[in-house]
Design a protein around this motif. Sequence first.
Motif, short mmCIF file in Angstrom:
data_model
loop_
_atom_site.label_atom_id
_atom_site.label_comp_id
_atom_site.label_asym_id
_atom_site.label_seq_id
_atom_site.Cartn_x
_atom_site.Cartn_y
_atom_site.Cartn_z
N UNK A 65 0.85 -1.19 0.00
CA UNK A 65 0.00 0.00 0.00
C UNK A 65 0.89 1.24 0.00
N UNK A 66 0.27 2.38 -0.28
CA UNK A 66 1.01 3.64 -0.24
C UNK A 66 1.54 3.90 1.16
N UNK A 67 0.77 3.56 2.18
CA UNK A 67 1.22 3.75 3.56
C UNK A 67 2.45 2.93 3.87
N UNK A 68 2.47 1.69 3.40
CA UNK A 68 3.63 0.83 3.64
C UNK A 68 4.86 1.38 2.92
N UNK A 69 4.67 1.86 1.71
CA UNK A 69 5.79 2.45 0.97
C UNK A 69 6.27 3.73 1.64
N UNK A 70 5.34 4.54 2.09
CA UNK A 70 5.69 5.79 2.75
C UNK A 70 6.52 5.53 4.01
N UNK A 71 6.15 4.51 4.76
CA UNK A 71 6.90 4.15 5.97
C UNK A 71 8.32 3.68 5.63
N UNK A 72 8.46 2.93 4.55
CA UNK A 72 9.78 2.40 4.18
C UNK A 72 10.75 3.52 3.79
N UNK A 73 10.23 4.58 3.16
CA UNK A 73 11.10 5.62 2.64
C UNK A 73 11.04 6.91 3.44
N UNK A 74 10.20 6.95 4.44
CA UNK A 74 10.09 8.12 5.30
C UNK A 74 9.90 9.40 4.49
N UNK A 75 8.92 9.36 3.56
CA UNK A 75 8.60 10.54 2.77
C UNK A 75 7.12 10.89 2.99
N UNK A 134 -2.14 -0.34 -9.97
CA UNK A 134 -2.79 -0.19 -8.68
C UNK A 134 -4.15 -0.86 -8.73
N UNK A 135 -4.58 -1.36 -7.58
CA UNK A 135 -5.92 -1.91 -7.49
C UNK A 135 -6.41 -1.76 -6.06
N UNK A 136 -7.73 -1.68 -5.94
CA UNK A 136 -8.35 -1.52 -4.63
C UNK A 136 -8.76 -2.86 -4.08
#
Length: 91
Positions: A28-38, A58-60
């Motif tokens: 998810x976008x949240x998981x990616x955001x956490x990995x890269x701290x952006x 992407x898919x829901x």
Amino acid sequence: MGLANTFKVLSDPLRRNILVCLKEGKLTAGELSDKFNITPAALSYHLKLLKNADMIMEYKLKNYIYYELNTSVFNELIIWINQFGGEHNEK
């Protein structure tokens, strides 16, 4: 999109790192955001460029949007690169 856009998208190290993370599976976008701290806005920008280059899909699923690699683009890129040499073209 074309090869020029593909290489332009790949020129950014963060986008390459996003692709490497997605190689392991959907995120998810949240998981990616956490990995890269952006910030979510910065991640959204990079994901948009990757989607426009057809490098990710992407898919829901329920309340989440998941991102995953579109491997067909990478297969086309490998075919294009292979025309310049390598073990298949060696004499």
